[in-house]
Design a protein around this motif. Sequence first.
Motif, PDB file in Angstrom:
ATOM      1  N   PHE A 103       0.854  -1.187   0.000  1.00 12.14           N
ATOM      2  CA  PHE A 103       0.000   0.000   0.000  1.00 12.14           C
ATOM      3  C   PHE A 103       0.888   1.234   0.000  1.00 12.14           C
ATOM      4  CE2 PHE A 103      -2.597  -3.329   1.636  1.00 12.14           C
ATOM      5  CZ  PHE A 103      -3.908  -3.006   1.339  1.00 12.14           C
ATOM      6  N   ALA A 104       0.700   2.125  -0.969  1.00 12.35           N
ATOM      7  CA  ALA A 104       1.466   3.372  -1.032  1.00 12.35           C
ATOM      8  C   ALA A 104       0.517   4.551  -0.821  1.00 12.35           C
ATOM      9  CB  ALA A 104       2.171   3.493  -2.376  1.00 12.35           C
ATOM     10  N   PHE A 105       0.738   5.298   0.251  1.00 12.13           N
ATOM     11  CA  PHE A 105      -0.076   6.463   0.596  1.00 12.13           C
ATOM     12  C   PHE A 105       0.767   7.713   0.353  1.00 12.13           C
ATOM     13  CE2 PHE A 105      -1.695   3.001   3.106  1.00 12.13           C
ATOM     14  CZ  PHE A 105      -3.066   3.185   3.148  1.00 12.13           C
ATOM     15  N   ASN A 106       0.351   8.578  -0.565  1.00  6.94           N
ATOM     16  CA  ASN A 106       1.025   9.858  -0.784  1.00  6.94           C
ATOM     17  C   ASN A 106       0.341  10.915   0.061  1.00  6.94           C
ATOM     18  OD1 ASN A 106       2.944   8.964  -2.660  1.00  6.94           O
ATOM     19  ND2 ASN A 106       1.383   8.959  -4.260  1.00  6.94           N
ATOM     20  N   GLU A 107       1.113  11.601   0.891  1.00  4.71           N
ATOM     21  CA  GLU A 107       0.613  12.633   1.798  1.00  4.71           C
ATOM     22  C   GLU A 107      -0.600  12.146   2.603  1.00  4.71           C
ATOM     23  OE1 GLU A 107      -0.003  16.299  -0.299  1.00  4.71           O
ATOM     24  OE2 GLU A 107       1.952  16.180  -1.261  1.00  4.71           O
ATOM     25  N   PRO A 108      -0.423  11.092   3.398  1.00  2.00           N
ATOM     26  CA  PRO A 108      -1.547  10.562   4.170  1.00  2.00           C
ATOM     27  C   PRO A 108      -1.975  11.504   5.292  1.00  2.00           C
ATOM     28  CG  PRO A 108       0.466   9.459   4.787  1.00  2.00           C
ATOM     29  CD  PRO A 108       0.807  10.356   3.633  1.00  2.00           C
ATOM     30  N   SER A 109      -3.235  11.387   5.646  1.00  8.41           N
ATOM     31  CA  SER A 109      -3.791  12.244   6.700  1.00  8.41           C
ATOM     32  C   SER A 109      -3.300  11.851   8.091  1.00  8.41           C
ATOM     33  CB  SER A 109      -5.323  12.216   6.656  1.00  8.41           C
ATOM     34  OG  SER A 109      -5.796  10.910   6.931  1.00  8.41           O
ATOM     35  N   VAL A 110      -2.679  10.689   8.227  1.00 10.38           N
ATOM     36  CA  VAL A 110      -2.189  10.268   9.541  1.00 10.38           C
ATOM     37  C   VAL A 110      -1.161  11.252  10.083  1.00 10.38           C
ATOM     38  CG1 VAL A 110      -0.317   8.777   8.688  1.00 10.38           C
ATOM     39  CG2 VAL A 110      -1.364   8.302  10.890  1.00 10.38           C
ATOM     40  N   PHE A 111      -0.406  11.926   9.212  1.00  4.56           N
ATOM     41  CA  PHE A 111       0.573  12.893   9.687  1.00  4.56           C
ATOM     42  C   PHE A 111      -0.099  14.130  10.263  1.00  4.56           C
ATOM     43  CE2 PHE A 111       3.378  10.818   6.374  1.00  4.56           C
ATOM     44  CZ  PHE A 111       4.074  10.069   7.295  1.00  4.56           C
ATOM     45  N   ASP A 112      -1.306  14.436   9.822  1.00  8.86           N
ATOM     46  CA  ASP A 112      -2.045  15.576  10.362  1.00  8.86           C
ATOM     47  C   ASP A 112      -2.481  15.326  11.796  1.00  8.86           C
ATOM     48  OD1 ASP A 112      -1.799  16.685   7.842  1.00  8.86           O
ATOM     49  OD2 ASP A 112      -3.797  16.028   7.210  1.00  8.86           O
ATOM     50  N   SER A 113      -2.854  14.091  12.118  1.00  9.77           N
ATOM     51  CA  SER A 113      -3.398  13.797  13.446  1.00  9.77           C
ATOM     52  C   SER A 113      -2.406  13.110  14.369  1.00  9.77           C
ATOM     53  CB  SER A 113      -4.645  12.923  13.308  1.00  9.77           C
ATOM     54  OG  SER A 113      -4.323  11.702  12.677  1.00  9.77           O
ATOM     55  N   PHE A 141      10.191  10.623   4.043  1.00  4.43           N
ATOM     56  CA  PHE A 141      10.337  12.042   4.358  1.00  4.43           C
ATOM     57  C   PHE A 141      11.111  12.721   3.235  1.00  4.43           C
ATOM     58  CE2 PHE A 141       9.501  10.027   8.333  1.00  4.43           C
ATOM     59  CZ  PHE A 141       8.751  10.952   9.041  1.00  4.43           C
ATOM     60  N   VAL A 142      10.672  13.922   2.870  1.00 11.43           N
ATOM     61  CA  VAL A 142      11.353  14.731   1.873  1.00 11.43           C
ATOM     62  C   VAL A 142      11.658  16.076   2.515  1.00 11.43           C
ATOM     63  CG1 VAL A 142      11.162  15.851  -0.381  1.00 11.43           C
ATOM     64  CG2 VAL A 142      10.189  13.564  -0.041  1.00 11.43           C
ATOM     65  N   ASN A 143      12.930  16.439   2.555  1.00 10.47           N
ATOM     66  CA  ASN A 143      13.372  17.677   3.203  1.00 10.47           C
ATOM     67  C   ASN A 143      12.875  17.780   4.643  1.00 10.47           C
ATOM     68  OD1 ASN A 143      14.730  18.534   0.878  1.00 10.47           O
ATOM     69  ND2 ASN A 143      12.867  19.487   0.068  1.00 10.47           N
ATOM     70  N   GLY A 144      12.890  16.668   5.345  1.00  8.52           N
ATOM     71  CA  GLY A 144      12.499  16.649   6.746  1.00  8.52           C
ATOM     72  C   GLY A 144      11.010  16.662   7.008  1.00  8.52           C
ATOM     73  N   LYS A 145      10.201  16.648   5.952  1.00  5.37           N
ATOM     74  CA  LYS A 145       8.743  16.653   6.128  1.00  5.37           C
ATOM     75  C   LYS A 145       8.164  15.340   5.623  1.00  5.37           C
ATOM     76  CE  LYS A 145       8.303  21.600   5.835  1.00  5.37           C
ATOM     77  NZ  LYS A 145       7.462  22.697   5.503  1.00  5.37           N
ATOM     78  N   PRO A 146       7.131  14.828   6.320  1.00  3.93           N
ATOM     79  CA  PRO A 146       6.539  13.556   5.894  1.00  3.93           C
ATOM     80  C   PRO A 146       5.889  13.680   4.513  1.00  3.93           C
ATOM     81  CG  PRO A 146       5.265  14.549   7.663  1.00  3.93           C
ATOM     82  CD  PRO A 146       6.475  15.391   7.488  1.00  3.93           C
ATOM     83  N   ALA A 147       6.199  12.708   3.635  1.00  2.53           N
ATOM     84  CA  ALA A 147       5.671  12.739   2.275  1.00  2.53           C
ATOM     85  C   ALA A 147       4.808  11.532   1.946  1.00  2.53           C
ATOM     86  CB  ALA A 147       6.817  12.821   1.275  1.00  2.53           C
ATOM     87  N   GLY A 148       4.992  10.426   2.628  1.00  3.06           N
ATOM     88  CA  GLY A 148       4.217   9.237   2.306  1.00  3.06           C
ATOM     89  C   GLY A 148       4.441   8.119   3.287  1.00  3.06           C
TER      90      GLY A 148
END
Length: 182
Positions: A103-113, A141-148
């Motif tokens: 399963f590949a999640f791009n910009e998943p909402s789990v990082f928001d919560s 992570f891309v540039n220190g931010k979650p991406a997927g």
Amino acid sequence: MASLQSVAFSSPISHCSHQPRSIPVGLSIGAFHSSASSSFNGQSLHLTRSSSPKLSQTNKNTSRLTIMMVKPAIQFIQGIDEQTIPDVKLTKSRDGSNGMAIFAFNEPSVFDSSSVVGDITGFYMIDEEGVLQSVDVNAKFVNGKPAGVEAKYIMRTPREWDRFMRFMERYANANGLSFVKK
């Protein structure tokens, strides 16, 4: 290799409540996944007996079978449904004895919560049959931010493969996914 791909945007997946499914005559069928902060958002299915013996007037109202249907969901934090629809790649051995789903999640909402609710504890696929789970979850992570997020679910027997496919059929129907064979 086959994959499931999103063909349309879907509405957010709702939480499901935890209550046992039971038949009034005393047989317990199972339980739903719980979420304390939401209400049940499923469908009720009423079945009537077609060839059963006549029931007495007092038992006639209690003989109806009610099965509650849970909307299938994917979670990384228990109780919080993932809103992002994944791309899913399936592999299966030639003899059909085992397989894997990625399963590949791009910009998943789990990082928001996750900062509010807690850490990712695993990968949970929830439907009316129960929960399929895996701990093989990797964040990108891309540039220190979650991406997927990438999650793998391994099926070691034909029975596990069939159970997974039943979940995916329900999840695909609920979220506008289609099957594409490559």
